[in-house]
Design a protein around this motif. Sequence first.
Motif, PDB file in Angstrom:
ATOM      1  N   MET A  29       1.474  -3.115  -3.728  1.00 36.20           N
ATOM      2  CA  MET A  29       2.558  -2.235  -3.300  1.00 36.20           C
ATOM      3  C   MET A  29       3.631  -2.189  -4.370  1.00 36.20           C
ATOM      4  O   MET A  29       3.926  -3.201  -5.008  1.00 36.20           O
ATOM      5  CB  MET A  29       3.151  -2.733  -1.983  1.00 36.20           C
ATOM      6  CG  MET A  29       2.138  -2.721  -0.867  1.00 36.20           C
ATOM      7  SD  MET A  29       2.820  -3.264   0.687  1.00 36.20           S
ATOM      8  CE  MET A  29       3.733  -1.818   1.175  1.00 36.20           C
ATOM      9  N   ASP A  44       7.529   1.786  -1.114  1.00 35.45           N
ATOM     10  CA  ASP A  44       6.256   2.080  -1.770  1.00 35.45           C
ATOM     11  C   ASP A  44       5.858   3.536  -1.600  1.00 35.45           C
ATOM     12  O   ASP A  44       5.147   4.091  -2.430  1.00 35.45           O
ATOM     13  CB  ASP A  44       5.182   1.158  -1.172  1.00 35.45           C
ATOM     14  CG  ASP A  44       3.825   1.359  -1.818  1.00 35.45           C
ATOM     15  OD1 ASP A  44       3.764   1.255  -3.049  1.00 35.45           O
ATOM     16  OD2 ASP A  44       2.858   1.633  -1.101  1.00 35.45           O
ATOM     17  N   SER A  98       0.032  -7.582   5.395  1.00 40.58           N
ATOM     18  CA  SER A  98       0.236  -7.631   3.949  1.00 40.58           C
ATOM     19  C   SER A  98       0.285  -9.089   3.500  1.00 40.58           C
ATOM     20  O   SER A  98       0.399  -9.994   4.323  1.00 40.58           O
ATOM     21  CB  SER A  98       1.539  -6.921   3.559  1.00 40.58           C
ATOM     22  OG  SER A  98       2.642  -7.635   4.038  1.00 40.58           O
ATOM     23  N   THR A 122       3.260   6.148  -3.707  1.00 42.62           N
ATOM     24  CA  THR A 122       1.954   6.536  -3.179  1.00 42.62           C
ATOM     25  C   THR A 122       1.841   8.060  -3.126  1.00 42.62           C
ATOM     26  O   THR A 122       0.822   8.636  -3.519  1.00 42.62           O
ATOM     27  CB  THR A 122       1.776   5.969  -1.762  1.00 42.62           C
ATOM     28  OG1 THR A 122       2.286   4.650  -1.737  1.00 42.62           O
ATOM     29  CG2 THR A 122       0.334   5.956  -1.359  1.00 42.62           C
ATOM     30  N   SER A 174      -7.820  -4.168  -2.725  1.00 44.16           N
ATOM     31  CA  SER A 174      -6.544  -3.929  -2.062  1.00 44.16           C
ATOM     32  C   SER A 174      -5.559  -3.388  -3.082  1.00 44.16           C
ATOM     33  O   SER A 174      -5.689  -3.606  -4.283  1.00 44.16           O
ATOM     34  CB  SER A 174      -6.024  -5.216  -1.435  1.00 44.16           C
ATOM     35  OG  SER A 174      -5.697  -6.117  -2.450  1.00 44.16           O
ATOM     36  N   ARG A 216       9.248  -2.388   2.884  1.00 49.40           N
ATOM     37  CA  ARG A 216       8.371  -2.341   1.713  1.00 49.40           C
ATOM     38  C   ARG A 216       7.558  -1.057   1.704  1.00 49.40           C
ATOM     39  O   ARG A 216       7.370  -0.438   0.663  1.00 49.40           O
ATOM     40  CB  ARG A 216       7.438  -3.549   1.731  1.00 49.40           C
ATOM     41  CG  ARG A 216       8.163  -4.808   1.321  1.00 49.40           C
ATOM     42  CD  ARG A 216       7.274  -6.005   1.429  1.00 49.40           C
ATOM     43  NE  ARG A 216       7.923  -7.150   0.778  1.00 49.40           N
ATOM     44  CZ  ARG A 216       7.583  -8.404   1.016  1.00 49.40           C
ATOM     45  NH1 ARG A 216       6.614  -8.679   1.862  1.00 49.40           N
ATOM     46  NH2 ARG A 216       8.206  -9.386   0.402  1.00 49.40           N
ATOM     47  N   VAL A 217       7.090  -0.660   2.888  1.00 52.78           N
ATOM     48  CA  VAL A 217       6.326   0.584   2.971  1.00 52.78           C
ATOM     49  C   VAL A 217       7.197   1.753   2.541  1.00 52.78           C
ATOM     50  O   VAL A 217       6.768   2.623   1.780  1.00 52.78           O
ATOM     51  CB  VAL A 217       5.797   0.791   4.404  1.00 52.78           C
ATOM     52  CG1 VAL A 217       5.165   2.156   4.538  1.00 52.78           C
ATOM     53  CG2 VAL A 217       4.804  -0.288   4.752  1.00 52.78           C
ATOM     54  N   HIS A 223       8.315  -5.513   6.807  1.00 53.14           N
ATOM     55  CA  HIS A 223       7.255  -4.729   6.166  1.00 53.14           C
ATOM     56  C   HIS A 223       7.594  -3.242   6.060  1.00 53.14           C
ATOM     57  O   HIS A 223       7.313  -2.627   5.030  1.00 53.14           O
ATOM     58  CB  HIS A 223       5.933  -4.939   6.907  1.00 53.14           C
ATOM     59  CG  HIS A 223       4.768  -4.313   6.226  1.00 53.14           C
ATOM     60  ND1 HIS A 223       4.261  -4.807   5.046  1.00 53.14           N
ATOM     61  CD2 HIS A 223       4.042  -3.223   6.525  1.00 53.14           C
ATOM     62  CE1 HIS A 223       3.258  -4.034   4.663  1.00 53.14           C
ATOM     63  NE2 HIS A 223       3.103  -3.081   5.538  1.00 53.14           N
ATOM     64  N   ASN A 244      -1.520  -4.840   0.075  1.00 54.96           N
ATOM     65  CA  ASN A 244      -1.514  -4.227   1.403  1.00 54.96           C
ATOM     66  C   ASN A 244      -2.661  -4.705   2.300  1.00 54.96           C
ATOM     67  O   ASN A 244      -3.138  -3.954   3.147  1.00 54.96           O
ATOM     68  CB  ASN A 244      -1.551  -2.700   1.279  1.00 54.96           C
ATOM     69  CG  ASN A 244      -2.858  -2.213   0.698  1.00 54.96           C
ATOM     70  OD1 ASN A 244      -3.653  -3.007   0.209  1.00 54.96           O
ATOM     71  ND2 ASN A 244      -3.094  -0.930   0.757  1.00 54.96           N
ATOM     72  N   LYS A 245      -3.128  -5.930   2.088  1.00 58.39           N
ATOM     73  CA  LYS A 245      -4.129  -6.489   2.993  1.00 58.39           C
ATOM     74  C   LYS A 245      -3.613  -7.836   3.509  1.00 58.39           C
ATOM     75  O   LYS A 245      -3.018  -8.601   2.758  1.00 58.39           O
ATOM     76  CB  LYS A 245      -5.465  -6.706   2.269  1.00 58.39           C
ATOM     77  CG  LYS A 245      -6.123  -5.422   1.792  1.00 58.39           C
ATOM     78  CD  LYS A 245      -6.817  -4.718   2.928  1.00 58.39           C
ATOM     79  CE  LYS A 245      -7.649  -3.547   2.422  1.00 58.39           C
ATOM     80  NZ  LYS A 245      -6.835  -2.418   1.942  1.00 58.39           N
TER      81      LYS A 245
END
Lengths: 299, 165
Positions: free
Chosen positions: A131, A61, A175, A65, A128, A57-58, A54, A145-146
Amino acid sequence: MDLGKPESKPLFLTGPSPAVRCFGLVLLSIVLMVFDYRAGHLDTVRNALSLALHPLRVAVDLPFTVTDWAGESLSERRRLLAENDRLREQHLETQARLQRFDALQRENERLRELMDSSTQVSDRVLVSEIMSVDLAPRRHRIVINKGTAHGAYQGQPLLDADGVVGQVTHTNPISSEAMLISDASHAVPVEVNRNGLRTIAVGTGDHGKLNLPFLPNNADIEPGDLLITSGLGGSFPAGYPVAVVTNIDRDPGNPFATVEARPAAALNRNRQVMLVWSSAASAVQVGATDNDEEPEAQP
Amino acid sequence: MTVATDRLWPRVAASIVIGLVLAIVPLPWWLAALRPSWLALIIVYWLLHEPRRVGLLTAFLGGLFLDTLHGALLGQHALALVLIGFVTQRFNLRIRVFPMSQQIATVLMLIALYEFMLYWVDGVSGQPASDWRRWLPVLSSAAFWPVVTIVMQKLHRPLPQANRV
């Protein structure tokens, strides 16, 4: 071993030979694929790996953002005010329409009670964010993202402001992965809003097109017909718009008509989707947890 | 060679992370079809230049991570990477002395094998696979091989230059 001569190589590597290793790993991957393909025996493994990855991916992303956030915080006051005005108008308009809808819904409930049929309870939704990561290019999958920590579950439907987007395929605590209705391995039970004709809308791998392959040549369907979810199959709640019929080709030589439809939701344009908990779908989900986890997906 | 090779693993891990990130960075749709198979190139590089310290297990694990990130069948990319890793390992002494043009041709064939394995698994598992655009990464990957080699050499052996200065 090799007496301090750094360049001398042993003729044979320790352990199994490369060919044996390759064979073993190939076999292992094939076993993994078979188990993953057959009704998802490896879901826990996949979800754990997905959770471990994860942060990647964050990280991918994050720039998007930040750009969004910076764009919002640095944009001009005038533009923000204009946007605010526009949204307020839209809100008022929606509110007015909702009032009428509320009255209609109450009337519908009363009528249903009169007829002794079960009433439809309104659905709970959670917004939600999608991403900004690309999954496999030919598969229509998204990451949101949920996760299970927010109550998401496998098979849960996703909506946007205009219609059905897809359904959740894999979840981890923070996620989820979801499949869009345009994915070629996805199918959603629909009915024609005009006359209640039931059929199935199958994804094509093209964001702007769904196929309705199971309609006979003489079916009562016209371009411009709105297709809504029928609620059969238990995965999607009934009554949400799915697509609009665009093209019908009735070839007398073929038993089935070729019907194409354009998805109502903005499948490749929006950044936010809504997770839906509908009473009917969750009842089915609780009752049928042992079944195939994707009742809508084609074999 | 006096390279401090005992610190190879962090570099291999870092390169795999970079490969995974490049594999999921969003690209505009017209560019996304051309996205090179970065992780495959990186694995080929390591197996070519460190065949005795980076092995097929690395390729397998990298492939498994890629499967997870891509939402693909678990084991699909792992299988393809292990196979091209094996071929690279087998012929690494020959490929290493090739001039760059021949190396590019070799990488072209390796990535073609990689994409063919993915195509084959897609076909067997009932995914739609008949789209000519899925073969574009073969060309773009081969085209990027010189760049990958140069960057990876920087990552692979940064120490001798530092010592010389």
